[in-house]
Design an enzyme around this catalytic site. Structure first.
Site, PDB file in Angstrom:
ATOM      1  N   GLY A   1       0.830  -1.202   0.000  1.00  0.00           N
ATOM      2  CA  GLY A   1       0.000   0.000   0.000  1.00  0.00           C
ATOM      3  C   GLY A   1       0.866   1.254   0.000  1.00  0.00           C
ATOM      4  O   GLY A   1       2.000   1.247  -0.475  1.00  0.00           O
ATOM      5  N   SER A   2       0.348   2.296   0.623  1.00  0.00           N
ATOM      6  CA  SER A   2       1.044   3.587   0.580  1.00  0.00           C
ATOM      7  C   SER A   2       2.377   3.581   1.325  1.00  0.00           C
ATOM      8  O   SER A   2       3.176   4.492   1.153  1.00  0.00           O
ATOM      9  CB  SER A   2       0.156   4.673   1.164  1.00  0.00           C
ATOM     10  OG  SER A   2      -0.999   4.812   0.370  1.00  0.00           O
ATOM     11  N   THR A   3       2.617   2.594   2.163  1.00  0.00           N
ATOM     12  CA  THR A   3       3.910   2.559   2.849  1.00  0.00           C
ATOM     13  C   THR A   3       5.042   2.403   1.845  1.00  0.00           C
ATOM     14  O   THR A   3       6.186   2.686   2.136  1.00  0.00           O
ATOM     15  CB  THR A   3       3.974   1.398   3.861  1.00  0.00           C
ATOM     16  OG1 THR A   3       3.805   0.158   3.154  1.00  0.00           O
ATOM     17  CG2 THR A   3       2.899   1.514   4.924  1.00  0.00           C
ATOM     18  N   TYR A   4       4.690   1.976   0.647  1.00  0.00           N
ATOM     19  CA  TYR A   4       5.678   1.743  -0.402  1.00  0.00           C
ATOM     20  C   TYR A   4       6.133   3.056  -1.030  1.00  0.00           C
ATOM     21  O   TYR A   4       7.128   3.103  -1.748  1.00  0.00           O
ATOM     22  CB  TYR A   4       5.032   0.853  -1.466  1.00  0.00           C
ATOM     23  CG  TYR A   4       5.992   0.201  -2.433  1.00  0.00           C
ATOM     24  CD1 TYR A   4       6.976  -0.671  -1.994  1.00  0.00           C
ATOM     25  CD2 TYR A   4       5.889   0.435  -3.802  1.00  0.00           C
ATOM     26  CE1 TYR A   4       7.832  -1.286  -2.890  1.00  0.00           C
ATOM     27  CE2 TYR A   4       6.743  -0.178  -4.702  1.00  0.00           C
ATOM     28  CZ  TYR A   4       7.711  -1.040  -4.232  1.00  0.00           C
ATOM     29  OH  TYR A   4       8.554  -1.652  -5.111  1.00  0.00           O
ATOM     30  N   LYS A   5       5.386   4.127  -0.757  1.00  0.00           N
ATOM     31  CA  LYS A   5       5.670   5.393  -1.426  1.00  0.00           C
ATOM     32  C   LYS A   5       7.068   5.913  -1.124  1.00  0.00           C
ATOM     33  O   LYS A   5       7.660   6.626  -1.942  1.00  0.00           O
ATOM     34  CB  LYS A   5       4.615   6.430  -1.041  1.00  0.00           C
ATOM     35  CG  LYS A   5       3.285   6.185  -1.749  1.00  0.00           C
ATOM     36  CD  LYS A   5       2.203   7.109  -1.276  1.00  0.00           C
ATOM     37  CE  LYS A   5       0.896   6.795  -2.007  1.00  0.00           C
ATOM     38  NZ  LYS A   5      -0.262   7.420  -1.328  1.00  0.00           N
TER      39      LYS A   5
END
Lengths: 633, 371
Positions: free
Chosen positions: A324-328
């Site tokens: 999810g957004s933690t990958y950003k």
């Protein structure tokens, strides 16, 4: 030559002949003594001694070693040894095992006790080879067997140590459990140090450090009488106890994480970013490892292995989730380092992003307006990262993801660690025989799609940011100690690589992660605390977007709930982080609302404890030695 | 000093050489067997190391053979001094195993200077008694210097502590003194003195040494402790019977119930697998070796040569007798290796060198005769 020849004067060769005779007599007498003694031992007593060496009157009894204890970083005992009473049958005068079992059953039924179904009785009992009838019996049963010893020929009780897992479910996933060595494990063993009946680690640390924990079996040669009772010991090689293991785990944090998870499915991984030490590793649902004590019953095993919640899977290291957004942060670091953007570069977000004929949406339907990198991370703007994804392309993102330790097992000190998945064009082509689509890169940039990470990988990737760019191998084992507390081996931090990202860019991302928690509008604002600066990132992983090949395996879990997985990764304090927490809650909705409070509990516990230990020194944990003593039966 | 003389080759003592090779070969097979295990396929490779030791021993043998023994004899005190220095090194730089500090490391190997001392005191005593021939029995006062020669390394070795080697030094000293002749009055005084000193000596022994001696007199006293060695060893020997259990088939050996089965108790492995007949053959080989050594002594052309030959022969004899006697349970357990059979480099190299010296004396009688 001549000079030396002088010494020959006055020396009469052969003057020792008389002495020789005397010496000859002495030597002959001495060696004859030896021959006579050999004759006595080998010919006169030979049969007797051969019997003592070979026949049944001398038996080799294995002495099981005491398995090492497992302790947390403050030397609190997590796994202890307790005495267990087993009933064994030693075939000697009677080899009729079934009659004996029937007799025991009869005695049990009189007292409304039940005798467990024996899984397998040996087809043919060998004399003097004990057959295990029942393990870990209650005191009541022990009393029954002992008082009726005369009616039960060949039946004896034996005491063996069994593992006591003091924290039960809370640490089951890391510590694991033990069991009797299986046929395959015996065949596979290359050291040749295992023999049937040995107890070995089957899961978790018990398995990973089995070699050190197990110790070395001893042996005793005993002379037995016709009844098969040992009458005396002819010699004994004591068992060498296994080493005690001190983990890097902090029980208090483990407990905080476990309690915070409650009965929800998920995982928490807590690391010290300064050295890769794992402070807590929780996976829920869990199981009680104590049911493995003295052999798990068939029913229990069936129940455990068929549980739809997969309690035996350690989600923190083998659960693979879309980040999810933690990958950003990976995408941000890649774009900065590749020179595609500067921290000031802005993109406009009106809520949607079009690529080809597809439309990708930002989670904020009305859009974020013009955002730079800082705001994009703080508010987790998807459109900003769609742009970066398009600029970078899948393979460049993958290269940076690998530098963050994603896409391959990190090599933590536990078995069954999974590597997650970081897709590349090549991967898709060889795996799915399809070419890569630009749209896939775009959803990949916000951590959806094929990407899969494990919680420990996520924590470790953020630890790399937190410590300024050093990738450590997550370690669970602090040191090995001998029984008397001498340190046998210390496990040092292991640097596995350095993030190929300039320090100023790492700093930019760290600042943005601080903002995500501490600035108004930040997705992790719920975690804002006065005393400790926390940096963090929320994430929400879409479950229904699961890749094709994972679908079958996870079919059950998906049908159990179509809600998204909630993720939250954070570290604190800002500037000099000491702790990284990654939380994944399955089917729990949005990360900021559900996962962040779990992380908050862990962080609060950590700093509360730190404050406490700073004001008063911790009481010395009780010595491992006294815990290990076993009462005599 | 090294002189490649045709006669060295012509008169080479093949009997001695081949006897030693046969005994060492038997020892090697035996160590292979003791390291072999029916239950554990993780083979210990001790026999390979033993081959290396034998080869190094052969080098030592060659050196001792080619250097004229009279040269060695002339410099006996210096050689003796070097060995004492090495003993001292053990205390400062030596390393300890199982509670005693006996070894020094040289390269990848470890070496026990106390083994070397067994040979160097023979050389030193031979030189002393050669210099001080008096044509009658020695009085006790005249034995003070030889006594000093032995007592210095003896005390060092006892301190290590290594009772077995200390004992061998003392027995060697007594053997040589009896050989050169002792005044009968002195003999009586010495005997009386020995009786008085025994309890005092007892006081200086370490606990484990006392325990071993006590256990010898009643092995059942402590069947789990030191009596274990003796019981296990006797069971192993006895179970071999007349013909033995066969190579690699000794159950006592293979179940690893024999402690120190490659070193001091190596004979029990041999006796279990080869039986009474094997034991007889081995003893006959040793007897041949000893008698051959005495023959060399008789035919030696000078006094130091005869004394050295005697000393070396006695060293082999006493080690064989005490070691096997201990394994058979008729002598107390003291750490003395069985020549050419026990695993261990120092003993092997020193004994091979000693045999080289014997050959040296054997061959040079022809050379001396003709000069």
């Amino acid at each position: 030559m001549r000079k030396i020849g002088d010494r020959l004067d006055g020396f009469e060769p052969g003057q020792f002949k008389r002495k020789f005779k005397m010496l000859f007599i002495i030597i002959s007498v001495a060696l004859s003594l030896l021959v006579m003694r050999m004759w006595y031992l080998q010919v006169i007593e030979g049969d007797e001694l051969r019997q003592r060496s070979e026949n049944n009157s001398v038996r080799l009894r294995k002495i099981k070693p005491m398995r090492g204890l497992i302790m947390d970083k403050d030397r609190r005992v997590l796994v202890d040894n307790q005495p267990s009473f087993d009933i064994v049958f030693i075939p000697n005068r009677t080899k009729d095992i079934r009659t004996v079992i029937d007799k025991i059953k009869e005695l049990y039924t009189e007292r409304s006790l039940t005798f467990p179904a024996l899984s397998a009785l040996p087809g043919r009992v060998k004399p003097f080879v004990p057959v295990l009838l029942e393990r870990n019996i209650s005191m009541e049963k022990l009393a029954v067997v002992e008082t009726h010893a005369l009616e039960l020929p060949g039946v004896a009780t034996e005491v063996t140590p069994v593992r006591q897992y003091l924290n039960g479910e809370m640490t089951a996933q890391i510590i694991g459990f033990t069991g009797e060595v299986s046929r395959e494990e015996l065949d596979r063993s290359t050291t040749g140090k295992l023999s049937p009946g040995d107890i070995i680690g089957k899961f978790g640390i018990e398995k990973f450090l089995d070699y050190h924990l197990r110790g070395k079996s001893g042996a005793e040669q005993v002379e037995v009488n016709v009844a098969g009772k040992a009458v005396r010991s002819l010699g004994r090689i004591p068992a060498a106890p296994g080493d005690n293991v001190v983990l890097t785990i902090d029980s208090a944090l483990q407990e905080a994480a476990w309690t915070a998870l409650g009965n929800r499915a998920g995982a928490v991984a807590v690391l010290d970013p300064r050295n890769g030490a794992v402070l807590a590793l929780v996976s829920s649902p869990s199981f009680d490892p104590n049911i493995f004590n003295g052999g798990i019953s068939f029913d229990d095993w069936e129940r455990l292995s068929n549980d739809p919640g997969h309690p035996m899977e350690n989600r923190s290291i083998s659960g693979q989730y879309p980040p999810g957004s933690t990958y950003k942060i990976v995408v941000a670091a890649a774009a900065l380092e590749e020179g595609l953007i500067t921290p000031e570069t802005t993109f406009h977000c009106n809520g949607t992003f079009e690529s080809g004929d597809r439309v990708f949406r930002c989670w904020q339907a009305k859009g974020h307006g013009n955002v730079n990198l800082h705001r994009a991370i703080v508010e987790s703007c998807d459109v900003y990262f769609y742009n970066l994804g398009k600029l970078l392309g899948v393979d460049r993102i993958a290269a940076y993801a690998r530098a963050f330790g994603l896409g391959a097992p990190l090599g933590i000190d536990l078995p069954r660690e999974k590597g997650g998945l970081i897709p590349t064009k090549q991967w898709k082509l060889s795996r799915l025989r399809e070419s890569w689509q630009m749209g896939e890169t775009i959803s990949l940039a916000i951590g959806q799609g094929f990407n899969l990470v494990t919680p420990i990988q996520l924590a470790n990737a953020y630890a790399t940011l937190a410590n300024g760019g050093v990738l450590y191998r997550p370690r669970l084992v602090k040191q090995l100690e001998s029984l008397d507390g001498h340190v046998v081996k210390i496990y040092q931090p292991e640097k596995q690589g350095v993030l190929p990202v300039r320090p100023q860019y790492i700093q930019v991302i760290n600042q943005a992660l601080w903002g995500a928690v501490n600035e108004k509008g930040g997705t992790g604002y719920i975690l804002k605390r006065q005393e400790q600066d926390v940096c963090g990132k929320t994430g929400t992983a879409q479950v229904i977007g699961l890749p094709q090949d994972e679908k079958a395996r996870k079919a059950k879990r998906v049908s159990a709930g179509f809600r998204d997985h909630a993720l939250f990764v954070c570290y604190a304090p800002y500037g000099n982080p000491e702790i990284v927490v990654a939380v994944i809650l399955e089917n729990a909705g949005h990360g900021g609302a559900t996962a962040a409070p779990v992380a908050r509990k862990v962080i609060e516990t950590y700093f509360a404890r730190k404050k406490m230990t700073q004001t008063q020194p911790p009481a010395q944990a009780q010595g491992a030695a006294d815990v290990r003593k076993m009462p005599k039966p | 000093m090294i002189r490649l003389d045709r006669r060295l080759i012509l008169n080479f003592d093949w009997t001695l050489f081949i006897l030693v090779l046969i005994i060492s070969g038997i020892g090697l097979l035996n160590i292979y067997s003791s390291g072999f295990s029916l239950t554990d396929f993780h083979q210990t490779q001790l026999y390979i190391k033993q081959v290396q030791w034998i080869l190094i021993g052969l080098v030592g043998m060659a050196l001792a053979f080619f250097i004229d023994y009279r040269f060695l004899s002339r410099h006996a005190y210096i050689i003796y001094g070097i060995s004492i220095v090495l003993l001292l090194v053990v205390f400062t730089a030596g390393y300890a195993t199982r509670g005693s500090q006996r070894w020094i490391a040289v390269g990848g190997f470890t070496f026990q200077p106390s083994e070397l001392v067994k040979l160097t005191i023979i050389l030193a005593l031979a030189k002393y008694f050669d210099r001080h021939q008096i044509g009658r029995g020695y009085h006790l006062t005249e034995l003070f210097i030889p006594f000093l020669i032995v007592i210095v390394p003896f005390l060092f070795i006892l301190k290590q502590p290594d009772l077995g080697t200390g004992l061998i030094l003392f027995i060697l000293f007594l053997s040589i003194v009896f050989f050169v002749g002792l005044d009968w009055k002195s003999l009586l005084i010495a005997a009386a003195g020995g009786l008085i000193l025994t309890p005092i000596g007892w006081y200086f022994l370490k606990d484990y040494q006392r325990e071993r001696i006590l256990t010898f007199f009643s092995p059942e006293r402590d069947p789990l402790g030191s009596g274990y060695h003796i019981i296990q060893s006797m069971i192993a020997v006895g179970s071999g019977g007349i013909f033995g259990k066969g190579f690699l088939k000794g159950s006592q050996t293979q179940l690893k119930f024999l402690p120190e089965q490659q070193t001091d108790f190596v004979f029990s492995v041999f006796a279990e697998e080869w039986g009474f007949l094997g034991g007889m053959i081995l003893l006959i080989l040793f007897l041949s070796l000893i008698l051959w050594g005495l023959k060399i002594m008789i035919h030696s052309k000078d006094y130091p040569g005869a004394l050295i030959a005697f000393g070396i022969t006695m060293l082999i004899f006493w080690e064989v007798f005490i070691n096997i006697g201990m394994v058979l349970g008729i002598l107390p357990v003291v750490g003395i290796p069985l020549p050419f059979l026990s695993y261990g480099g120092s003993s092997m190299v020193v004994l091979m060198t000693a045999v080289g010296l014997l050959m040296n004396i054997s061959v040079r009688r022809f050379i001396l005769q003709s000069s």
